[in-house]
Scaffold this active site. Structure first.
Site, PDB file in Angstrom:
ATOM      1  N   GLU A   1      25.360  75.909  87.312  1.00  0.00           N
ATOM      2  CA  GLU A   1      26.295  76.095  88.423  1.00  0.00           C
ATOM      3  C   GLU A   1      25.611  75.993  89.780  1.00  0.00           C
ATOM      4  O   GLU A   1      26.167  75.412  90.717  1.00  0.00           O
ATOM      5  CB  GLU A   1      26.997  77.455  88.287  1.00  0.00           C
ATOM      6  CG  GLU A   1      28.085  77.502  87.237  1.00  0.00           C
ATOM      7  CD  GLU A   1      27.558  77.631  85.823  1.00  0.00           C
ATOM      8  OE1 GLU A   1      28.334  77.478  84.864  1.00  0.00           O
ATOM      9  OE2 GLU A   1      26.330  77.886  85.677  1.00  0.00           O
TER      10      GLU A   1
ATOM     11  N   HIS B   1      33.500  87.188  81.127  1.00  0.00           N
ATOM     12  CA  HIS B   1      34.471  86.135  81.408  1.00  0.00           C
ATOM     13  C   HIS B   1      35.761  86.707  81.988  1.00  0.00           C
ATOM     14  O   HIS B   1      36.749  85.978  82.115  1.00  0.00           O
ATOM     15  CB  HIS B   1      34.827  85.379  80.126  1.00  0.00           C
ATOM     16  CG  HIS B   1      33.701  84.617  79.518  1.00  0.00           C
ATOM     17  ND1 HIS B   1      32.598  85.225  78.970  1.00  0.00           N
ATOM     18  CD2 HIS B   1      33.509  83.283  79.353  1.00  0.00           C
ATOM     19  CE1 HIS B   1      31.774  84.302  78.489  1.00  0.00           C
ATOM     20  NE2 HIS B   1      32.302  83.127  78.712  1.00  0.00           N
TER      21      HIS B   1
END
Length: 228
Positions: free
Chosen positions: A95, A164
């Protein structure tokens, strides 16, 4: 003492529950009366991306599994085949790396849509989002825009555990230079994503994984555009 305190609290919760139930019923009736045309949130997002890529060749998508796999949640389904690998770019699981590339390309005039598989993973790229994308317009005295959209699922989902499941809406809402959107239904998702892509400044676009497959009524105009 505990019982006397609990009674007013219970009453407050009961009234809140009644209000919430009324709102759900009100929204449901309103949607049902508005239109018989329906579109899932997934298809609404997909159509918005497709149309904006067709409208402006500077728009491109990058992220993990957005191309060959058609998107982890199939939001980018069919876009690789239609717009090509130059504009639908699969990235490694890094990322920090691909977010930095996206921000840099936005400084140079491109209009990237940077997908995070979940916004929890955007923590790896928080420096690029906050210190580069959000602040450069101010640090350059308004000379350098950053037309970028950071999008992906945010908040709770089904069976995906703590790493998550966090909602980052409040975090990003406190950052000067970022616009934060969190659409609910299909028409909002479609319209707001198109507006975000056209915006000259960075936009955080927070989606709800649990709503991707949910169909919502849309106006006849949107229905015609998507079917056409």
């Amino acid at each position: 003492m505990m019982s006397r305190l609990a009674s007013p609290a219970a009453g407050c919760f009961a009234r809140a529950a009644q209000a919430a139930a009324w709102q759900v019923g009100h929204w449901t009736r309103g949607f049902a009366a508005a239109s018989k045309n329906e579109l899932t949130v997934r298809d609404a997002l997909n159509s918005a991306l497709d149309e904006e890529m067709a409208r402006d060749e500077k728009v491109y998508i990058l992220g993990e599994e957005v191309g060959e796999y058609q998107g982890a949640y199939k939001i980018t389904r069919g876009l690789l085949q239609k717009h090509g690998a130059e504009r639908v770019r699969d990235t490694p699981i890094t990322e920090a790396g691909f977010t930095g590339i996206a921000v840099g390309s936005a400084f140079a005039g491109a209009k990237p849509v940077c997908e995070f598989m979940t916004f929890n993973f955007a923590m790896q790229a928080i420096d690029q989002i906050i210190n580069s994308a959000a602040k450069t317009l101010y640090m350059s005295a308004g000379q350098i825009n950053c037309p970028i959209v950071f999008r992906g699922p945010n908040g709770a989902a089904a069976g995906v555990a703590a790493q998550h499941s966090q909602c980052f809406a409040a975090w990003y809402s406190h950052v000067p230079g970022l616009k934060v959107l969190a659409p609910y239904d299909s028409e909002d998702a479609r319209g707001l994503l198109k507006a975000a892509i056209r915006d000259p400044d960075p936009v955080i676009f927070l989606e709800n994984e649990l709503l991707y497959g949910v169909p919502f009524p849309v106006s006849q105009g949107v229905s015609r555009e998507c079917s056409g």
